[in-house]
Structure formats: structure tokens, C-alpha cells
Design a protein around this motif. Structure first.
Motif, PDB file in Angstrom:
ATOM      1  N   SER A  73      69.070  27.605  32.160  1.00  0.00           N
ATOM      2  CA  SER A  73      68.562  27.608  33.534  1.00  0.00           C
ATOM      3  C   SER A  73      69.596  28.202  34.487  1.00  0.00           C
ATOM      4  O   SER A  73      69.257  29.013  35.357  1.00  0.00           O
ATOM      5  CB  SER A  73      68.196  26.194  33.989  1.00  0.00           C
ATOM      6  N   PHE A  74      70.837  27.805  34.323  1.00  0.00           N
ATOM      7  CA  PHE A  74      71.889  28.339  35.188  1.00  0.00           C
ATOM      8  C   PHE A  74      72.151  29.817  34.912  1.00  0.00           C
ATOM      9  O   PHE A  74      72.342  30.607  35.845  1.00  0.00           O
ATOM     10  CB  PHE A  74      73.172  27.529  35.061  1.00  0.00           C
ATOM     11  N   ILE A  75      72.160  30.211  33.645  1.00  0.00           N
ATOM     12  CA  ILE A  75      72.410  31.615  33.307  1.00  0.00           C
ATOM     13  C   ILE A  75      71.303  32.503  33.873  1.00  0.00           C
ATOM     14  O   ILE A  75      71.568  33.499  34.556  1.00  0.00           O
ATOM     15  CB  ILE A  75      72.538  31.796  31.781  1.00  0.00           C
ATOM     16  N   ILE A  76      70.054  32.140  33.604  1.00  0.00           N
ATOM     17  CA  ILE A  76      68.927  32.923  34.108  1.00  0.00           C
ATOM     18  C   ILE A  76      68.917  32.905  35.632  1.00  0.00           C
ATOM     19  O   ILE A  76      68.680  33.927  36.277  1.00  0.00           O
ATOM     20  CB  ILE A  76      67.598  32.384  33.530  1.00  0.00           C
ATOM     21  N   GLY A  77      69.208  31.745  36.214  1.00  0.00           N
ATOM     22  CA  GLY A  77      69.230  31.627  37.669  1.00  0.00           C
ATOM     23  C   GLY A  77      70.250  32.546  38.317  1.00  0.00           C
ATOM     24  O   GLY A  77      69.944  33.217  39.305  1.00  0.00           O
ATOM     25  N   VAL A  78      71.451  32.588  37.778  1.00  0.00           N
ATOM     26  CA  VAL A  78      72.496  33.457  38.348  1.00  0.00           C
ATOM     27  C   VAL A  78      72.071  34.917  38.239  1.00  0.00           C
ATOM     28  O   VAL A  78      72.194  35.684  39.204  1.00  0.00           O
ATOM     29  CB  VAL A  78      73.858  33.235  37.645  1.00  0.00           C
ATOM     30  N   ILE A  79      71.587  35.303  37.069  1.00  0.00           N
ATOM     31  CA  ILE A  79      71.193  36.703  36.881  1.00  0.00           C
ATOM     32  C   ILE A  79      70.077  37.078  37.861  1.00  0.00           C
ATOM     33  O   ILE A  79      70.165  38.104  38.547  1.00  0.00           O
ATOM     34  CB  ILE A  79      70.780  36.962  35.421  1.00  0.00           C
ATOM     35  N   LEU A  80      69.047  36.263  37.939  1.00  0.00           N
ATOM     36  CA  LEU A  80      67.921  36.591  38.814  1.00  0.00           C
ATOM     37  C   LEU A  80      68.290  36.478  40.294  1.00  0.00           C
ATOM     38  O   LEU A  80      67.929  37.342  41.099  1.00  0.00           O
ATOM     39  CB  LEU A  80      66.717  35.700  38.505  1.00  0.00           C
ATOM     40  N   PHE A  81      69.001  35.433  40.666  1.00  0.00           N
ATOM     41  CA  PHE A  81      69.313  35.205  42.079  1.00  0.00           C
ATOM     42  C   PHE A  81      70.378  36.184  42.579  1.00  0.00           C
ATOM     43  O   PHE A  81      70.117  37.002  43.456  1.00  0.00           O
ATOM     44  CB  PHE A  81      69.776  33.753  42.292  1.00  0.00           C
ATOM     45  N   SER A  82      71.562  36.090  42.031  1.00  0.00           N
ATOM     46  CA  SER A  82      72.677  36.878  42.567  1.00  0.00           C
ATOM     47  C   SER A  82      72.487  38.373  42.351  1.00  0.00           C
ATOM     48  O   SER A  82      72.693  39.172  43.268  1.00  0.00           O
ATOM     49  CB  SER A  82      73.996  36.413  41.951  1.00  0.00           C
ATOM     50  N   PHE A  83      72.087  38.752  41.154  1.00  0.00           N
ATOM     51  CA  PHE A  83      72.006  40.179  40.870  1.00  0.00           C
ATOM     52  C   PHE A  83      70.839  40.851  41.585  1.00  0.00           C
ATOM     53  O   PHE A  83      70.914  42.036  41.920  1.00  0.00           O
ATOM     54  CB  PHE A  83      72.008  40.430  39.362  1.00  0.00           C
ATOM     55  N   SER A  84      69.771  40.102  41.871  1.00  0.00           N
ATOM     56  CA  SER A  84      68.696  40.695  42.679  1.00  0.00           C
ATOM     57  C   SER A  84      69.177  40.894  44.115  1.00  0.00           C
ATOM     58  O   SER A  84      68.826  41.897  44.755  1.00  0.00           O
ATOM     59  CB  SER A  84      67.433  39.835  42.632  1.00  0.00           C
ATOM     60  N   GLY A 109      66.523  31.322  42.325  1.00  0.00           N
ATOM     61  CA  GLY A 109      66.856  30.056  42.981  1.00  0.00           C
ATOM     62  C   GLY A 109      66.150  28.879  42.340  1.00  0.00           C
ATOM     63  O   GLY A 109      66.720  27.795  42.212  1.00  0.00           O
ATOM     64  N   LEU A 110      64.914  29.090  41.915  1.00  0.00           N
ATOM     65  CA  LEU A 110      64.184  28.018  41.218  1.00  0.00           C
ATOM     66  C   LEU A 110      64.851  27.657  39.899  1.00  0.00           C
ATOM     67  O   LEU A 110      64.936  26.475  39.544  1.00  0.00           O
ATOM     68  CB  LEU A 110      62.722  28.431  40.977  1.00  0.00           C
ATOM     69  N   PHE A 111      65.324  28.663  39.171  1.00  0.00           N
ATOM     70  CA  PHE A 111      66.029  28.374  37.916  1.00  0.00           C
ATOM     71  C   PHE A 111      67.335  27.617  38.178  1.00  0.00           C
ATOM     72  O   PHE A 111      67.687  26.704  37.425  1.00  0.00           O
ATOM     73  CB  PHE A 111      66.301  29.660  37.128  1.00  0.00           C
ATOM     74  N   LEU A 112      68.047  27.977  39.241  1.00  0.00           N
ATOM     75  CA  LEU A 112      69.276  27.243  39.579  1.00  0.00           C
ATOM     76  C   LEU A 112      68.940  25.790  39.920  1.00  0.00           C
ATOM     77  O   LEU A 112      69.615  24.867  39.452  1.00  0.00           O
ATOM     78  CB  LEU A 112      70.002  27.919  40.741  1.00  0.00           C
ATOM     79  N   ALA A 113      67.896  25.602  40.727  1.00  0.00           N
ATOM     80  CA  ALA A 113      67.481  24.242  41.086  1.00  0.00           C
ATOM     81  C   ALA A 113      67.039  23.471  39.845  1.00  0.00           C
ATOM     82  O   ALA A 113      67.340  22.278  39.701  1.00  0.00           O
ATOM     83  CB  ALA A 113      66.354  24.290  42.118  1.00  0.00           C
ATOM     84  N   LEU A 114      66.335  24.145  38.939  1.00  0.00           N
ATOM     85  CA  LEU A 114      65.896  23.500  37.698  1.00  0.00           C
ATOM     86  C   LEU A 114      67.094  23.018  36.887  1.00  0.00           C
ATOM     87  O   LEU A 114      67.076  21.913  36.333  1.00  0.00           O
ATOM     88  CB  LEU A 114      65.050  24.469  36.867  1.00  0.00           C
ATOM     89  N   GLY A 115      68.140  23.826  36.825  1.00  0.00           N
ATOM     90  CA  GLY A 115      69.352  23.399  36.107  1.00  0.00           C
ATOM     91  C   GLY A 115      69.914  22.103  36.666  1.00  0.00           C
ATOM     92  O   GLY A 115      70.262  21.183  35.928  1.00  0.00           O
ATOM     93  N   TRP A 116      69.966  22.016  37.989  1.00  0.00           N
ATOM     94  CA  TRP A 116      70.467  20.792  38.626  1.00  0.00           C
ATOM     95  C   TRP A 116      69.530  19.613  38.361  1.00  0.00           C
ATOM     96  O   TRP A 116      69.988  18.497  38.083  1.00  0.00           O
ATOM     97  CB  TRP A 116      70.639  21.002  40.130  1.00  0.00           C
ATOM     98  N   LEU A 117      68.222  19.847  38.434  1.00  0.00           N
ATOM     99  CA  LEU A 117      67.260  18.771  38.152  1.00  0.00           C
ATOM    100  C   LEU A 117      67.362  18.290  36.704  1.00  0.00           C
ATOM    101  O   LEU A 117      67.238  17.089  36.437  1.00  0.00           O
ATOM    102  CB  LEU A 117      65.834  19.230  38.450  1.00  0.00           C
TER     103      LEU A 117
END
Length: 129
Positions: A73-84, A109-117
Motif C-alpha cells: 500500500s505504501f509503495i503503490i501510494g508513493v509511486i502514484l501520489f508523488s510521481f504523478s 493518496g488513498l493507497f497511502l491512507a490504506l497503509g495507515w489504516l
């Protein structure tokens, strides 16, 4: 120990330093203050989650599915959020805005939030055992 999380956390941390310097020195002359702030947001979130991945890499293992879901979740989140964000900002600076990246940022951002959840879920379950 989760070596994937440690390695990708280190790569994300390294890239955050390089991209932060790139933004501060080279892009500062080309970007509006709003675009520069957006770029810096991408760098900050990337660095925060690079550190999280390093910590989790030493704490979690590869044997539990939930641990893998947290890491991915964190890996996908960083790639999608920051790199976009990087793509949107750099393309905007070149007057060729890649509009298709716009919806990808909140998905990251949803993937990052999912990681925290998932961390909350994992440790709230453990507290009842």
C-alpha cells in the motif's frame, strides 16, 4: 525483516533527496510558487513514507499477508501520489500538462491512507489477543 520494504524505502529516500534538490535549484527558476509548492509536497510525502517503509521493513515480516498489504500500500501510494505530482508539475512547466495524471494523485493518496489504516487494523487486532 522485509527486505523489499527496506530497499524501496532507501530508494525512495534517495530519490526524495535528489528530487528535492532538483526542485530547489533547477525548477525554482521555471516554476510558479504554486507549482513549486506542489512539487515540494510530493517530495515531502515521498520522504515521510520512505522512512515509514524503512521502519516497517525492520519490524514486519514476509510471512503475514497483512504485513505485505501494508508494505505494498505504501509503495503503490508513493509511486502514484508523488510521481504523478512530479509529472503534473514538470509537464505544466513545459506547457504540456499531462491531465491524465490528475486523477492518479488522489488514488495514490488513498493507497497511502490504506497503509495507515492497515497498521491500525493489525495492531488493534493484536491488542485484543
Amino acid at each position: 525483516m522485509n527486505y523489499s520494504a527496506i530497499i524501496l524505502g532507501a530508494i525512495f529516500g534517495f530519490l526524495a533527496i535528489i528530487l528535492g534538490a532538483f526542485g530547489a535549484h533547477l525548477l525554482k527558476k521555471k516554476l510558479t510558487p504554486e507549482l513549486l509548492q506542489s512539487f515540494e509536497t510530493g517530495v515531502k510525502y515521498q520522504m515521510y513514507h520512505a522512512i515509514v517503509l524503512l521502519v516497517l521493513g525492520f519490524q514486519l515480516n514476509n510471512q503475514l499477508s497483512i504485513d505485505n498489504y501494508i508494505i505494498y500500500s505504501f509503495i503503490i501510494g508513493v509511486i502514484l501520489f508523488s510521481f504523478s505530482i512530479y509529472g503534473l508539475v514538470i509537464s505544466s512547466a513545459n506547457n504540456k500538462k499531462l491531465k491524465f495524471l490528475g486523477p492518479i494523485t488522489p488514488l495514490g493518496g488513498l493507497f497511502l491512507a490504506l497503509g495507515w489504516l492497515l497498521i491500525i487494523y493489525k495492531y488493534s487486532l493484536l491488542s485484543f489477543i
